[in-house]
Enzyme design. Structure first.
Site, PDB file in Angstrom:
ATOM      1  N   TYR A   1       0.836  -1.199   0.000  1.00 21.54           N
ATOM      2  CA  TYR A   1       0.000   0.000   0.000  1.00 21.54           C
ATOM      3  C   TYR A   1       0.871   1.249   0.000  1.00 21.54           C
ATOM      4  O   TYR A   1       2.037   1.223   0.407  1.00 21.54           O
ATOM      5  CB  TYR A   1      -0.951   0.006   1.198  1.00 21.54           C
ATOM      6  CG  TYR A   1      -0.283   0.174   2.558  1.00 21.54           C
ATOM      7  CD1 TYR A   1      -0.036   1.435   3.088  1.00 21.54           C
ATOM      8  CD2 TYR A   1       0.083  -0.942   3.317  1.00 21.54           C
ATOM      9  CE1 TYR A   1       0.556   1.596   4.338  1.00 21.54           C
ATOM     10  CE2 TYR A   1       0.671  -0.796   4.554  1.00 21.54           C
ATOM     11  CZ  TYR A   1       0.905   0.475   5.074  1.00 21.54           C
ATOM     12  OH  TYR A   1       1.500   0.625   6.313  1.00 21.54           O
ATOM     13  N   CYS A   2       0.295   2.344  -0.487  1.00 17.25           N
ATOM     14  CA  CYS A   2       0.947   3.653  -0.460  1.00 17.25           C
ATOM     15  C   CYS A   2      -0.162   4.708  -0.364  1.00 17.25           C
ATOM     16  O   CYS A   2      -1.316   4.385  -0.119  1.00 17.25           O
ATOM     17  CB  CYS A   2       1.831   3.872  -1.691  1.00 17.25           C
ATOM     18  SG  CYS A   2       0.940   3.827  -3.263  1.00 17.25           S
TER      19      CYS A   2
END
Length: 472
Positions: A332-333
């Site tokens: 994730y980012c």
């Protein structure tokens, strides 16, 4: 296992290229010519190729034991999930190659049939005014004053002349009184801009109306409270990459990215991981942002690399390959764009069991699950530094250790580090990122650097290894 030529011939013969046309017409009614370069169509063809590949491994069951329905790489598989898992891990590169071949074959056929007309890139992109929204019914005050917001977006697509798109973006943002940053490259566009809601709404409509970006949808634009004041100015430029990972996109393309998970799917995966416990788990929850981002907000039980720049991420992966060996990785980012390239790089190493990424990033997840498994603030690259969806504070003041998550720049004029210093400590003059910077004499205002560009040199930089070696 068949060699590459036999494999390609066998699968592509059974890939009904003509049958793809209805799906393309359904999703790309306005611009048939766009289908070779859109991620949506590429994804569709890849799924078709994957299914055909699996079907080619099926064994007729009329005179055979029905417990063995598929045979591949000298192994027998008796249920769909097992053969799907095998193909996705062992034959990922072959599927990608076959997908590209099918894409090329479909384009050639479409050109031969005369069904492909001018490509969106061949339209009059030099004339920026052709794609400007009509603002004649609005006053300058209506565009520049009133409730504001910041929008974050990206789009991977083929842009033959990024300079023309860059000029258009400059003119469009200036006309709408928007500030922010926009990166344009042959691989697509990435932007975050702020202004009034009237202006950002017109900006989104202009983006969706442009033939190159018609693959985008309204939900691809993430919004948050803010405005033009969140950015010092407008910066639009042409770059090699729309997210600076430092790896040629022609070598590691976004098309090799991991499987996208909707926020609710990602939520269930994290829930399952936390329920099972992190010890001896075959799943890694990987934060591919920088350390100062994950410091103020992150998912529970994640692996958050202690790196300063996303361009360090490939080296981090290389140095820590053993961590990812035979693991299922959930990445994730902030908004999803770094995961596109990061997951592609990780997949290129052929060590992971599976690689998934959070579609829309933390931003989209928090819109649905503000009290979910992500706790703390979401770091943003503008003068707000962070936005909040829940009340948790997971970080501490640099000096006194009290809960604190509001970043400010180090007070020394040559240092670009961010510092967490609470109100009480700042009142005591503790405003630098580390003792070394705190001890430096402040440059008098009016002569900030005597024409010299100071190189950042402080404990924060020297004590942190550029590429850390991690353990779980």
């Amino acid at each position: 296992m068949m060699d590459g030529d036999d494999l390609g011939e066998r699968v592509l013969i059974h890939l009904d290229v003509e049958s793809l046309s209805p799906a393309i017409d359904k999703h790309e009614k306005q611009e048939k010519s766009e289908f070779p370069t859109t991620r949506k169509c590429y994804s569709y063809i890849k799924k078709k190729t994957f299914a055909t590949f699996v079907a080619s491994k099926r064994i007729p069951t009329s005179n055979l034991d029905t417990s063995s329905l598929w045979h591949c790489c000298d192994e027998a598989f008796s249920d769909p999930s097992s053969i799907h898992k095998h193909v996705s891990i062992v034959h990922a590169n072959e599927i990608d190659e076959l997908t590209s071949e099918a894409l090329d074959q479909m384009l050639k056929q479409a050109n031969a049939d005369g069904s492909v007309h001018d490509h969106p890139n061949d339209c009059q992109t030099k004339d920026a005014s052709s794609w400007m929204p009509d603002t004649s019914h609005l006053s300058e005050d209506e565009l520049s004053k009133g409730p504001g917001e910041v929008i974050l977006y990206y789009c991977y697509c083929q842009i033959k002349e990024p300079r023309f798109i860059c000029d258009w973006q400059n003119e469009l943002c200036s006309k709408l009184h928007l500030t922010g940053k926009v990166r344009v490259a042959t691989e697509g566009i990435n932007g975050t801009v702020g202004g009034t809601k009237t202006a950002t709404s017109l900006y989104i409509k202009a983006m969706l109306a442009h033939p190159i970006f018609q693959v985008m949808q309204v939900e691809d634009f993430k919004t948050s409270e803010g405005g033009a004041e969140c950015f010092p100015d407008l910066k639009v430029g042409v770059y090699k990459e729309i997210v600076p990972m430092g790896v040629d996109p022609d070598i590691i393309s976004y098309r090799l990215a991991g499987t996208h998970l909707e926020p609710e799917e990602f939520h269930r995966e994290v829930q399952s991981l936390l329920k099972d416990g992190s010890s001896n788990s075959d799943t890694i929850l990987l934060d591919c942002r920088n350390f100062y981002e994950s410091k103020i907000g992150q998912f529970k039980n994640c692996l958050a690399p202690d790196i300063r720049k996303f361009s360090y991420f490939p080296d981090y992966v290389d140095k820590n390959l053993d961590l990812f060996c035979n693991k299922k990785v959930l990445m994730y980012c902030t908004g999803g764009i770094r995961c596109e390239r990061g997951s592609a790089y990780l997949r290129s190493k052929n060590v992971c069991k599976e690689v998934y990424q959070l579609k829309g990033g933390i931003h989209k997840y928090l819109e649905q699950f503000p009290d979910g498994f992500y706790r703390g603030k979401l770091f943003v690259f503008d003068e707000r530094y962070s936005i909040s969806f829940n009340r948790d504070i997971i970080s501490d003041c640099r000096y006194c250790g009290s809960p604190w998550d509001q970043y400010q720049l180090c007070s020394t004029d040559f240092c670009c580090q961010l510092v967490l210093s609470c109100t009480s400590c700042r009142q005591k003059g503790l405003t630098a990122c580390c003792p070394v910077c705190q001890a430096k004499e402040q440059t008098p205002s009016g002569s900030p650097s005597s024409g010299r560009v100071h190189k950042e040199e402080c404990d924060c930089t020297r004590s942190r290894p550029r590429i850390p070696k991690d353990t779980l």
